[in-house]
Enzyme design. Structure first.
Site, PDB file in Angstrom:
ATOM      1  N   CYS A   1     -36.805 -37.487 -22.978  1.00  0.00           N
ATOM      2  CA  CYS A   1     -36.099 -36.527 -21.950  1.00  0.00           C
ATOM      3  C   CYS A   1     -34.622 -35.863 -22.354  1.00  0.00           C
ATOM      4  O   CYS A   1     -34.306 -34.968 -22.371  1.00  0.00           O
ATOM      5  CB  CYS A   1     -36.089 -36.994 -20.586  1.00  0.00           C
ATOM      6  SG  CYS A   1     -37.723 -37.727 -20.061  1.00  0.00           S
ATOM      7  N   ASP A   2     -34.003 -37.041 -22.855  1.00  0.00           N
ATOM      8  CA  ASP A   2     -32.505 -36.730 -22.879  1.00  0.00           C
ATOM      9  C   ASP A   2     -31.801 -36.899 -24.392  1.00  0.00           C
ATOM     10  O   ASP A   2     -30.685 -36.763 -24.481  1.00  0.00           O
ATOM     11  CB  ASP A   2     -31.864 -37.802 -22.112  1.00  0.00           C
ATOM     12  CG  ASP A   2     -32.024 -37.753 -20.551  1.00  0.00           C
ATOM     13  OD1 ASP A   2     -32.694 -36.725 -20.292  1.00  0.00           O
ATOM     14  OD2 ASP A   2     -32.081 -38.888 -19.832  1.00  0.00           O
TER      15      ASP A   2
ATOM     16  N   CYS B   1     -34.916 -42.522 -21.027  1.00  0.00           N
ATOM     17  CA  CYS B   1     -35.834 -41.564 -21.613  1.00  0.00           C
ATOM     18  C   CYS B   1     -35.391 -40.999 -22.895  1.00  0.00           C
ATOM     19  O   CYS B   1     -34.764 -39.977 -22.600  1.00  0.00           O
ATOM     20  CB  CYS B   1     -36.519 -40.655 -20.617  1.00  0.00           C
ATOM     21  SG  CYS B   1     -37.905 -39.845 -21.286  1.00  0.00           S
TER      22      CYS B   1
END
Ligand code: NAP
Length: 300
Positions: free
Chosen positions: A134-135, A131
């Site tokens: 997300c990251d 992701c």
């Protein structure tokens, strides 16, 4: 007899439980594993409003604790049979007993397609990610690879490039499968592509340090120094229960809902990643709240 059974205790299911329980509905949450779902695997969540930084597992643990104040939760449940009885009642047979409910919320999530190359599992959460939203921020100014050639891989690569991550794509063919517009954007942004290449191995000490790529035709190996590897080769919705209940899924297997997260099944709602769309904790939580609110209005 419950008013509502929620299947799946990730962010979507737990939030639905909090809203339903607080609205006075007799609510049960069942999960095939421990509470938290895939959010448990996020090393650090930096985009959940109101919380600056928190490991995904800690966020899910406190969400589950909060939900337990308002509803019952049973973990490690295997649902062996689910069926509609006469009227608006669903009967569930499980390894932890039989349960009945008037309404159901399916919050069963989705599973990332992964690669079985050595190192992928070992370094998941330590450089291997599924992701970019997300990251991605953890890799600004660092070199990463995005694996895949579809729309997910293209959008992940473009996102990473935009936020200042030095990213290259690894694709097993000589053309990308993604939309032409995305292909043009990738060329325009000079995002390099390793064509006809597969990820053979991920190496590192504590975190990812290098990827070994192998050319599909020549077998030639290339060692690339990278800090991160984003795998974007597809997602499988966990839709078996929806299929068992005859609930409509789209061509990719995601459950179809209306704006209230209602499916075409009588009294059946679906929330979170199993419905496709944007797979983010905050979105899943919002959908859980929406479904629970709608159901509690119907029970007034
Ligand atoms: P996808 O379109 O099925 O593409 C998966 C990609 O991963 C393909 O390029 C495939 O290679 C590659 N792949 C699969 N297994 C692999 C393996 N074992 N090793 C190496 N590569 C592998 O999946 P997706 O990109 O996740 O998209 C899913 C759906 O969501 C699509 O309908 C897509 O259009 C949609 N979506 C849309 C957007 C958007 O912005 N419009 C963004 C994301 C997703 P091959 O090409 O060789 O098969």
């Amino acid at each position: 007899m419950y008013d509502l059974i929620i299947i799946g205790a990730g962010p979507a299911g737990l939030t639905a439980g909090i809203y339903a329980g607080r609205a006075g509905l007799k609510t049960l949450i069942l999960d095939k594993a421990q509470c938290g779902g895939t959010a448990n695997t996020a090393p650090l969540v930096e985009n959940y409003p109101g919380i600056d930084k928190i490991p995904g597992m800690d966020l899910m643990k406190s969400t589950a604790e909060q939900a337990k104040q308002y509803c019952e939760i049973i973990e490690f449940v295997n649902i062996t049979k689910i069926e509609k009885a006469i009227g608006l009642t669903y009967n569930l047979e499980t390894n932890k007993g039989n349960f009945s409910s008037q309404f159901l919320i399916l919050a069963t999530g989705s599973t990332h397609q992964t690669l079985d190359a050595p190192g992928v599992e070992e370094f998941t959460g330590r450089g291997v990610s599924y992701c970019a939203v997300c990251d991605g921020n953890f890799f600004i100014d660092k070199e990463v690879l995005v694996i895949g050639g579809g729309n997910s891989a293209a959008t992940e690569a473009l996102y990473l490039n935009r936020i200042g991550v030095k990213c290259s794509i690894v694709h097993r063919r000589d053309t990308l499968r993604c939309d032409i517009k995305l292909q043009e954007d990738i060329a325009k942004n000079n995002i390099p592509v390793y064509w006809n290449s597969e990820l053979k191995e991920v190496k590192g000490d504590m975190r990812v340090e290098e990827a070994i790529l192998s050319n599909k035709f020549t077998g030639e190996e290339t060692v690339v120094k990278v800090s991160g590897i984003f795998i974007a080769i597809g997602n499988i919705p966990n839709n078996q229960l929806a299929l068992d209940l005859g609930v409509e899924c789209d061509d990719f297997g995601y459950i179809v809902t209306d704006e209230n997260m209602k499916t075409d099944g009588d009294g059946i709602y679906a929330v979170g990643d199993v419905t496709g769309g944007i797979k983010q904790i905050v979105v899943a939580a919002g959908q859980g709240a929406t479904a629970a609110e709608k159901i509690q209005y119907l029970l007034i």
